[in-house]
Design a protein around this motif. Sequence first.
Motif, PDB file in Angstrom:
ATOM      1  N   ASP A  60     -15.381  -3.072  -3.652  1.00 37.83           N
ATOM      2  CA  ASP A  60     -14.956  -4.344  -3.561  1.00 37.83           C
ATOM      3  C   ASP A  60     -13.550  -4.243  -3.029  1.00 37.83           C
ATOM      4  N   ASN A  61     -13.167  -4.852  -2.162  1.00 37.74           N
ATOM      5  CA  ASN A  61     -11.624  -4.347  -1.252  1.00 37.74           C
ATOM      6  C   ASN A  61     -10.777  -5.315  -1.767  1.00 37.74           C
ATOM      7  N   LEU A  62      -9.720  -4.586  -3.052  1.00 36.24           N
ATOM      8  CA  LEU A  62      -8.505  -5.632  -3.743  1.00 36.24           C
ATOM      9  C   LEU A  62      -7.383  -5.056  -2.533  1.00 36.24           C
ATOM     10  N   GLY A  63      -7.603  -5.068  -1.117  1.00 33.75           N
ATOM     11  CA  GLY A  63      -6.060  -5.127  -1.205  1.00 33.75           C
ATOM     12  C   GLY A  63      -4.748  -3.865  -0.611  1.00 33.75           C
ATOM     13  N   THR A  64      -4.203  -4.009   0.840  1.00 32.80           N
ATOM     14  CA  THR A  64      -3.064  -3.105   0.752  1.00 32.80           C
ATOM     15  C   THR A  64      -2.140  -3.327   0.027  1.00 32.80           C
ATOM     16  N   HIS A  65      -1.028  -2.376  -0.169  1.00 36.56           N
ATOM     17  CA  HIS A  65       0.171  -2.658  -1.281  1.00 36.56           C
ATOM     18  C   HIS A  65       0.675  -1.447  -1.161  1.00 36.56           C
ATOM     19  N   TYR A  66       2.335  -1.543  -0.971  1.00 37.41           N
ATOM     20  CA  TYR A  66       3.436  -0.311  -1.135  1.00 37.41           C
ATOM     21  C   TYR A  66       3.157   0.466  -2.610  1.00 37.41           C
ATOM     22  N   THR A  67       3.010   1.940  -2.682  1.00 37.32           N
ATOM     23  CA  THR A  67       3.416   2.878  -3.148  1.00 37.32           C
ATOM     24  C   THR A  67       4.773   3.218  -4.194  1.00 37.32           C
ATOM     25  N   SER A  68       4.852   3.783  -5.180  1.00 39.43           N
ATOM     26  CA  SER A  68       5.571   2.938  -5.771  1.00 39.43           C
ATOM     27  C   SER A  68       6.685   5.090  -5.915  1.00 39.43           C
ATOM     28  N   SER A  69       8.169   5.109  -5.825  1.00 39.90           N
ATOM     29  CA  SER A  69       8.409   6.175  -6.100  1.00 39.90           C
ATOM     30  C   SER A  69       9.310   5.851  -7.647  1.00 39.90           C
ATOM     31  N   SER A  70       9.008   4.932  -8.078  1.00 39.69           N
ATOM     32  CA  SER A  70       9.212   5.291 -10.371  1.00 39.69           C
ATOM     33  C   SER A  70       8.083   4.147 -10.338  1.00 39.69           C
ATOM     34  N   GLU A  71       8.582   4.716 -11.383  1.00 41.83           N
ATOM     35  CA  GLU A  71       7.714   3.850 -13.315  1.00 41.83           C
ATOM     36  C   GLU A  71       7.505   2.618 -12.922  1.00 41.83           C
ATOM     37  N   ASN A  72       6.801   1.723 -13.467  1.00 34.74           N
ATOM     38  CA  ASN A  72       6.374   0.844 -14.067  1.00 34.74           C
ATOM     39  C   ASN A  72       6.787  -0.031 -12.401  1.00 34.74           C
ATOM     40  N   PRO A  73       6.311  -0.421 -11.257  1.00 36.26           N
ATOM     41  CA  PRO A  73       5.910  -0.543 -10.506  1.00 36.26           C
ATOM     42  C   PRO A  73       5.781  -2.521 -10.761  1.00 36.26           C
ATOM     43  N   SER A  74       6.504  -2.792  -9.521  1.00 39.14           N
ATOM     44  CA  SER A  74       5.234  -4.765  -9.132  1.00 39.14           C
ATOM     45  C   SER A  74       4.078  -4.805  -8.556  1.00 39.14           C
ATOM     46  N   ASP A  75       4.653  -4.011  -7.948  1.00 37.76           N
ATOM     47  CA  ASP A  75       2.981  -3.790  -7.010  1.00 37.76           C
ATOM     48  C   ASP A  75       1.579  -3.134  -7.315  1.00 37.76           C
ATOM     49  N   TYR A  76       1.076  -4.005  -8.412  1.00 32.36           N
ATOM     50  CA  TYR A  76      -0.195  -2.751  -9.093  1.00 32.36           C
ATOM     51  C   TYR A  76      -1.859  -3.610  -8.279  1.00 32.36           C
ATOM     52  N   VAL A  77      -2.832  -3.202  -8.959  1.00 33.18           N
ATOM     53  CA  VAL A  77      -4.126  -3.578  -9.282  1.00 33.18           C
ATOM     54  C   VAL A  77      -4.403  -3.757 -10.010  1.00 33.18           C
ATOM     55  N   HIS A  78      -5.249  -4.959 -10.575  1.00 28.49           N
ATOM     56  CA  HIS A  78      -6.595  -5.087 -11.326  1.00 28.49           C
ATOM     57  C   HIS A  78      -7.881  -4.002 -11.578  1.00 28.49           C
ATOM     58  N   SER A  79      -8.352  -2.916 -12.017  1.00 24.05           N
ATOM     59  CA  SER A  79      -9.354  -2.733 -12.077  1.00 24.05           C
ATOM     60  C   SER A  79     -10.697  -2.792 -13.322  1.00 24.05           C
ATOM     61  N   GLY A  80     -11.512  -2.606 -13.659  1.00 25.43           N
ATOM     62  CA  GLY A  80     -12.477  -2.571 -14.390  1.00 25.43           C
ATOM     63  C   GLY A  80     -12.910  -1.288 -14.799  1.00 25.43           C
ATOM     64  N   GLY A  81     -12.704  -0.802 -14.479  1.00 25.68           N
ATOM     65  CA  GLY A  81     -12.146   1.379 -14.704  1.00 25.68           C
ATOM     66  C   GLY A  81     -13.823   1.303 -13.678  1.00 25.68           C
ATOM     67  N   GLY A  82     -14.475   2.294 -13.964  1.00 29.15           N
ATOM     68  CA  GLY A  82     -15.296   3.145 -13.774  1.00 29.15           C
ATOM     69  C   GLY A  82     -15.130   4.232 -12.142  1.00 29.15           C
ATOM     70  N   ASP A  83     -15.605   3.782 -11.488  1.00 31.21           N
ATOM     71  CA  ASP A  83     -15.409   4.176  -9.566  1.00 31.21           C
ATOM     72  C   ASP A  83     -14.198   3.203  -9.459  1.00 31.21           C
ATOM     73  N   PHE A  84     -12.716   4.162  -8.512  1.00 29.13           N
ATOM     74  CA  PHE A  84     -11.921   3.311  -8.487  1.00 29.13           C
ATOM     75  C   PHE A  84     -11.311   4.366  -7.116  1.00 29.13           C
TER      76      PHE A  84
END
Length: 163
Positions: A60-84
């Motif tokens: 399932d494609n969750l889209g394109t996002h920016y990386t972070s150079s610090s902890e606790n970013p606002s740009d993250y995706v939700h996953s059910g675990g398993g494979d990513f």
Amino acid sequence: MKMKRIGMLVLALTFAMVIPFSSAFAASENDTSENGKSAGVYIIRANGDVVSPAGAGEWDNLGTHYTSSSENPSDYVHSGGGDFKYKVVSGPSGGAYYQLREYDPDNGDDIITDPNGYSWFYLYPGDEIVYRGISSAVDGSNNKAEFYVMESFSGSARVNYWD
């Protein structure tokens, strides 16, 4: 006699360098995820070289996002675990180190590692990295993992996520 020892040392070092660096990140055959596929981390290079086959599956494609150079970013995706997996869409053309993390608002973010404990992987734009069997990252009241990618350089890259 001394030349023979030096020759043997050079030969041994040559064979040590022949072993692919990427094999250090390969999962063992006995490690399996919930779906029966080998657990671990696999890198698929943009030039077509497969460090280790990822296998067939539905993503399932969750889209394109920016990386972070610090902890606790606002740009993250939700996953059910398993494979990513994620693919570096844009970033330094010479490559950079990237690390998958799981956001935790109440404490330090979790670092996702391969079975050998490695977490930083050197990737180029177009490279993909697949994480197998990482359901242990799922937490919180929503029973989801909140994944983001941290980069090792100051700036940001774009990554595409799949769950």
